[in-house]
Structures are given as structure tokens and as C-alpha cells.
Design a protein around this motif. Structure first.
Motif, PDB file in Angstrom:
ATOM      1  N   UNK A  59       0.841  -1.191   0.000  1.00 50.53           N
ATOM      2  CA  UNK A  59       0.000   0.000   0.000  1.00 50.53           C
ATOM      3  C   UNK A  59       0.871   1.233   0.000  1.00 50.53           C
ATOM      4  N   UNK A  60       0.258   2.347   0.324  1.00 54.06           N
ATOM      5  CA  UNK A  60       0.955   3.631   0.323  1.00 54.06           C
ATOM      6  C   UNK A  60       1.143   4.116   1.754  1.00 54.06           C
ATOM      7  N   UNK A  61       2.390   4.338   2.133  1.00 49.74           N
ATOM      8  CA  UNK A  61       2.698   4.842   3.463  1.00 49.74           C
ATOM      9  C   UNK A  61       2.314   6.314   3.514  1.00 49.74           C
ATOM     10  N   UNK A  62       1.540   6.672   4.545  1.00 48.91           N
ATOM     11  CA  UNK A  62       1.078   8.054   4.661  1.00 48.91           C
ATOM     12  C   UNK A  62       1.657   8.780   5.868  1.00 48.91           C
ATOM     13  N   UNK A  63       2.195   8.021   6.844  1.00 50.61           N
ATOM     14  CA  UNK A  63       2.767   8.677   8.018  1.00 50.61           C
ATOM     15  C   UNK A  63       3.713   7.719   8.730  1.00 50.61           C
ATOM     16  N   UNK A  64       4.825   8.268   9.205  1.00 56.51           N
ATOM     17  CA  UNK A  64       5.775   7.499  10.000  1.00 56.51           C
ATOM     18  C   UNK A  64       6.247   8.382  11.158  1.00 56.51           C
ATOM     19  N   UNK A  65       6.253   7.804  12.345  1.00 52.77           N
ATOM     20  CA  UNK A  65       6.786   8.493  13.512  1.00 52.77           C
ATOM     21  C   UNK A  65       7.721   7.533  14.236  1.00 52.77           C
ATOM     22  N   UNK A  66       8.727   8.088  14.871  1.00 53.15           N
ATOM     23  CA  UNK A  66       9.631   7.307  15.709  1.00 53.15           C
ATOM     24  C   UNK A  66       9.451   7.798  17.130  1.00 53.15           C
ATOM     25  N   UNK A  67       9.079   6.878  18.014  1.00 55.19           N
ATOM     26  CA  UNK A  67       8.815   7.252  19.397  1.00 55.19           C
ATOM     27  C   UNK A  67       9.506   6.286  20.346  1.00 55.19           C
ATOM     28  N   UNK A  68       9.736   6.753  21.531  1.00 50.05           N
ATOM     29  CA  UNK A  68      10.319   5.930  22.593  1.00 50.05           C
ATOM     30  C   UNK A  68       9.178   5.494  23.495  1.00 50.05           C
TER      31      UNK A  68
END
Length: 104
Positions: A59-68
Motif C-alpha cells: 500500500x501507500x505509506x502516509x505517516x511514520x513516527x519514531x517514538x520511545x
């Protein structure tokens, strides 16, 4: 079954999206800690993780976040699947293991 091969364009677009979104949600200290974690090898680069995600969840990636979270780094990835449904993934940033998947 048709195999989905991730395109370099989608990967590049996702990385550009991360560059835009990540600083908005994190303070300068968070950004520095994440960069240092990558340099130490505590997390895998996103470009190493996305091809595996694309194979399992085309599919199409619409958002990425990196969190702890709870002492470990988590990539939170949202994508629109081939069926048009939103899929939310939590991926361990060190092992690339999918911890949680919603919407599949």
C-alpha cells in the motif's frame, strides 16, 4: 498471488515524509537522541525496515513516527492498504519486528 515489490519512489517518498513529520512531533532533544540511537545501532534505519513492511502490507505509506515507548524505540507506521483501508503498525525499531497491526 501477486507479489508486491516496493518501488524506490515510494520508499523515497516515505523517507521525505519522515523528514517533514518527525521534527514537528519531537523536540530538538528527541531528534538528537533518535539520531544518536541510529548511530549507535540501537535502531535500524527506516530505509532498511520499509521494504519488509511493504512486502507484508502493500500500500501507500502516509505517516511514520519514531517514538520511545517502554524503554524501546518504535516506528509507528500508517499506510493505506491496496483495499483502501487504513493500517496502523507498531514496529520495533531495533529488530524490525511488527509488534502490533491494526486495520488488516
Amino acid at each position: 498471488m501477486r507479489k508486491h515489490k516496493p518501488s524506490p519512489g515510494k520508499t523515497a517518498a516515505a523517507l521525505a515524509l519522515v523528514a517533514l513529520i518527525w521534527p514537528l512531533g519531537a523536540g530538538a532533544g528527541d531528534h538528537d537522541r533518535a539520531r544518536e540511537a541510529r548511530e549507535r545501532g540501537d535502531i535500524k534505519p527506516l530505509e532498511d525496515i520499509l521494504p519488509g513492511i511493504s512486502r507484508l502490507y502493500p500500500g501507500d505509506i502516509v505517516k511514520v513516527e519514531l517514538e520511545r515507548e517502554d524503554g524501546r524505540w518504535i516506528y509507528e507506521i500508517k499506510l493505506i492498504g491496496k483495499d483502501g483501508r487504513l493500517v496502523k503498525l507498531d514496529v520495533d525499531a531495533r529488530s524490525a519486528e511488527i509488534i502490533e497491526a491494526e486495520g488488516r
